[in-house]
Design a protein around this motif. Structure first.
Motif, short mmCIF file in Angstrom:
data_model
loop_
_atom_site.label_atom_id
_atom_site.label_comp_id
_atom_site.label_asym_id
_atom_site.label_seq_id
_atom_site.Cartn_x
_atom_site.Cartn_y
_atom_site.Cartn_z
N HIS A 41 3.31 -5.66 9.98
CA HIS A 41 3.66 -6.14 8.65
C HIS A 41 3.12 -5.19 7.57
CE1 HIS A 41 4.75 -9.00 5.55
NE2 HIS A 41 3.54 -8.84 5.05
N GLU A 44 5.28 -2.03 7.51
CA GLU A 44 6.58 -2.26 6.88
C GLU A 44 6.45 -2.43 5.37
OE1 GLU A 44 10.61 -2.74 6.25
OE2 GLU A 44 9.49 -1.80 7.87
N HIS A 45 5.44 -3.14 4.93
CA HIS A 45 5.23 -3.31 3.48
C HIS A 45 4.96 -1.96 2.81
CE1 HIS A 45 4.28 -5.33 -0.26
NE2 HIS A 45 3.24 -4.52 -0.35
N ARG A 47 5.85 1.01 3.83
CA ARG A 47 7.04 1.85 3.90
C ARG A 47 8.13 1.35 2.95
NH1 ARG A 47 11.74 1.74 5.54
NH2 ARG A 47 11.60 -0.22 6.66
N ALA A 48 8.51 0.09 3.09
CA ALA A 48 9.63 -0.46 2.32
C ALA A 48 9.24 -0.82 0.89
CB ALA A 48 10.21 -1.68 3.04
N GLY A 49 8.05 -1.37 0.72
CA GLY A 49 7.63 -1.82 -0.60
C GLY A 49 7.10 -0.73 -1.51
N TRP A 50 6.41 0.23 -0.92
CA TRP A 50 5.76 1.28 -1.72
C TRP A 50 6.33 2.66 -1.46
CZ3 TRP A 50 0.22 -0.53 -0.10
CH2 TRP A 50 -0.10 -1.72 -0.78
N ALA A 51 7.25 2.79 -0.52
CA ALA A 51 7.81 4.09 -0.12
C ALA A 51 6.72 5.03 0.38
CB ALA A 51 8.61 4.72 -1.25
N THR A 109 8.05 7.02 8.92
CA THR A 109 9.47 7.40 8.80
C THR A 109 10.35 6.56 9.69
OG1 THR A 109 9.14 9.13 10.42
CG2 THR A 109 8.99 9.74 8.10
#
Length: 109
Positions: A41, A44-45, A47-51, A109
């Motif tokens: 989790h 994923e946060h 990567r997706a939330g903060w790039a 990535t």
């Protein structure tokens, strides 16, 4: 009613990287996959939330079992060492005098 505690961690945004720390899983739930879920989790946060491009953490270098756990999950030991904060009881009272942290990282990535 008391809430059930299973696991938790701190996740910090650091420019294009994220830092994962203060990771804990209830002793009664260790081995049940809770730690894997919390870590996934957080990844994923970040990567997706903060790039974030990487997730980093520091682990006590002498905890080879713990380092192996993270390596099985795609982390690599950078061998960048930092000192253990001896004298700061917020980190506990160490039982040995050779502790230090190593930096682990994983590309997101």
């Amino acid at each position: 009613m008391r809430a059930a505690y299973h696991g938790g961690a701190s996740l910090q945004q650091r420019a294009e990287r994220a830092y994962f720390g203060m990771f804990a899983v209830s002793p009664t739930r260790q081995g049940d996959g809770v730690g894997r879920q919390v870590l996934a989790h957080a990844e994923e946060h970040a990567r997706a939330g903060w790039a974030a491009t990487h997730l980093e953490m520091t682990v006590i270098r002498q905890r080879t079992d713990l380092i192996a756990y993270y390596e099985r999950r795609g982390y690599r030991d950078t061998r960048q060492l930092s000192p253990f904060p001896y004298g700061d009881e917020r980190f506990g009272i160490p039982q040995r005098d050779d502790l230090e942290f190593t930096l682990l990282e994983k590309p997101l990535t």
